[in-house]
Design an enzyme around this catalytic site. Structure first.
Site, mmCIF file in Angstrom:
data_model
loop_
_atom_site.group_PDB
_atom_site.id
_atom_site.type_symbol
_atom_site.label_atom_id
_atom_site.label_comp_id
_atom_site.label_asym_id
_atom_site.label_seq_id
_atom_site.Cartn_x
_atom_site.Cartn_y
_atom_site.Cartn_z
ATOM 1 N N HIS A 199 0.814 -1.210 0.000
ATOM 2 C CA HIS A 199 0.000 0.000 0.000
ATOM 3 C C HIS A 199 0.855 1.271 0.000
ATOM 4 O O HIS A 199 0.340 2.366 -0.255
ATOM 5 C CB HIS A 199 -0.934 -0.003 1.217
ATOM 6 C CG HIS A 199 -2.233 0.708 0.986
ATOM 7 N ND1 HIS A 199 -2.326 1.907 0.312
ATOM 8 C CD2 HIS A 199 -3.500 0.375 1.323
ATOM 9 C CE1 HIS A 199 -3.597 2.293 0.268
ATOM 10 N NE2 HIS A 199 -4.336 1.379 0.868
ATOM 11 N N ASP A 253 -2.405 2.230 -4.205
ATOM 12 C CA ASP A 253 -3.607 2.391 -3.391
ATOM 13 C C ASP A 253 -4.587 1.256 -3.667
ATOM 14 O O ASP A 253 -4.437 0.496 -4.634
ATOM 15 C CB ASP A 253 -4.269 3.735 -3.687
ATOM 16 C CG ASP A 253 -3.455 4.905 -3.147
ATOM 17 O OD1 ASP A 253 -2.741 4.709 -2.141
ATOM 18 O OD2 ASP A 253 -3.523 6.004 -3.732
#
Length: 452
Positions: A421, A425
């Site tokens: 992450h 995203d």
């Protein structure tokens, strides 16, 4: 001027390796590019080539086969005729000065060279290391592998020892409900308690009495951890510490994928017939062309994205007797499907016979791991550093599903995408997983568009 022979770094996180053997003799003339010695690094053994020319000097305190050596350590020298080599210190051993006399005939090898150049039974480096750890002499074994090759199972079978159990240790199969409840409260395994009731039934008093009795000495023995297992453990820890992993899971219809592979099998064209993993490697590589961020590599704090489709190399997790390895399929996005299948078959064979090289495991931008053959539906794969994402494949299972208000049988499977992450995203990762799902659900159109 003498040229130092040092231990090279074979992997991005390698700090030490296992010296396997010298491939040249003491006093032998070595040319630049010649295979000089064999070194086992992160998950693979590799022939190390000489980067200079000269006569090889192997000091008496050079590392023995199986010795752990640090990256950068000096283990020998290349010298000109008549030139003396400086002292070489390995570990805590005393320094020794070796030299090559000015003569065309090779000098007598040192004790270290005698040991390392003896002919050994055919066995992979990992198998030789396992034999050393278990105290088994390879020369005493008869190999069960191809051409008499000694396998890890041969070593384990010879080195295994039956465990002993205390004579007074009685396993009871019956216990009263009260005895079970009290055993749970006290943290006692009632199955190890000797019962005094009828037919050996364990009663409450037996459980409470066992609590005050000294426990028998443990018969367990420590497990020997191989250097490969340590490497795998360190890489897994590094992955957790250096990434922000998130896993997305989806369920897809794999009926068309199953049908396509069945067509390949029935047609009998091409060799080998592509496996499900081969087909998905190709489809994922094509999907990465649309979502290149998922193919990012973290190179020392710099995030590198493949410059072209030719740079999309896909790693595939392979289970071997000595642990997990991840060989890399090169140019997966542009490679023909049957050529890709040949490459994966070759890589798997080399991985399981201990012949995989460090070069076979470098350059990957994305990894695929398949546990479907073990009956696993979904799992949480771990990112293979320095990559950004890994895709886990579950089993393909025939299940009833509702299509147009009708219940029909379809082949279903789960996909588990773990991504970093920090770099990607959730929404872009979800879109990539959507694209992969569409490709697997309609493989023919995607493969034709990918010029298989």
């Amino acid at each position: 001027m003498p040229f130092e022979i040092t231990v090279p770094r074979l992997g991005w996180s390698m700090e030490e390796g296992t010296f396997v053997r010298w491939l040249k003799k003491h006093g032998e003339l070595v040319n630049a590019g010649d295979a000089l010695f064999e070194l086992e690094g992160e998950k693979a053994a590799q022939d190390i080539e000489a980067v200079d020319s000269g006569l090889l000097v192997i000091p008496s305190n050079a590392p023995q086969p199986g010795t752990i050596v640090a990256v950068g350590a000096v283990i020998g020298h290349l010298v000109a005729e008549g030139e003396a080599a400086p002292a070489v210190v390995t570990g805590a051993s005393a320094s020794v000065t070796s030299s090559i006399p000015k003569t065309s005939a090779p000098a007598n090898p040192s004790p270290a060279a005698d040991t390392s150049t003896l002919e050994e039974p055919a066995a992979a480096p990992s198998v030789r290391r396992l034999a050393r750890e278990m105290g088994v002499k390879l020369a005493s074994l008869e190999g069960s592998g191809p051409a008499g090759r000694i396998t890890a199972n041969d070593v384990r079978t010879t080195g295994s020892r039956p465990s002993t159990v205390a004579a007074n240790h009685v396993l009871s199969s019956i216990a009263s409900p009260r005895a079970r409840r009290v055993a749970k409260e006290l943290g006692i395994d009632w199955k190890g308690v000797k019962g005094t009731g009828r037919d050996g039934r364990v009663r409450e008093r037996d459980v409470r009495t066992s609590q005050s009795q000294p426990r028998p000495a443990s018969t367990s023995t420590p497990t020997t951890i191989s250097s490969r297992r340590r490497t795998i453990a360190n890489r897994m820890i590094a992955s957790r510490e250096r990434t922000a992993p998130v896993t997305l899971t989806t369920r897809i219809d794999a009926t068309n994928l199953v049908g396509l592979r069945l067509q390949f099998k029935q047609a009998g064209e091409g060799s080998p017939i592509p496996s499900y993993t081969d087909l998905i490697i190709k489809l994922v590589a094509l999907a990465l062309r649309k979502h290149p961020t998922l193919a990012t590599r973290d190179e020392g704090g710099q995030w590198i994205v493949p410059a072209s489709a030719d740079d999309i190399y896909i790693g595939m997790a392979v289970d071997t007797e000595d642990g997990l390895v991840v060989p890399v399929v090169s140019r997966a996005a542009t490679l023909g499907l049957f050529d890709l299948a040949k490459q994966t078959l070759s890589l798997i064979e080399k991985a399981r016979t201990g012949k995989i090289s460090a070069a076979d495991m470098q350059g990957g931008v994305f990894t695929i791991t398949n546990l479907g053959s073990f009956g696993i539906d979904a799992f949480t794969p771990i990112i293979n550093l320095p990559e950004t994402a890994v895709l886990g494949l579950g089993r393909i299972r025939r299940e009833p599903v509702v299509i147009d208000d009708q219940i029909v049988a379809r082949d279903q499977m789960s996909l588990s995408l773990t991504f970093d992450h920090r770099i990607v995203d959730g929404a872009p990762a979800a879109r990539f997983l959507q694209t992969v799902s569409q490709a697997i659900e309609n493989p023919s159109a995607w493969l034709l568009r990918g010029d298989i």
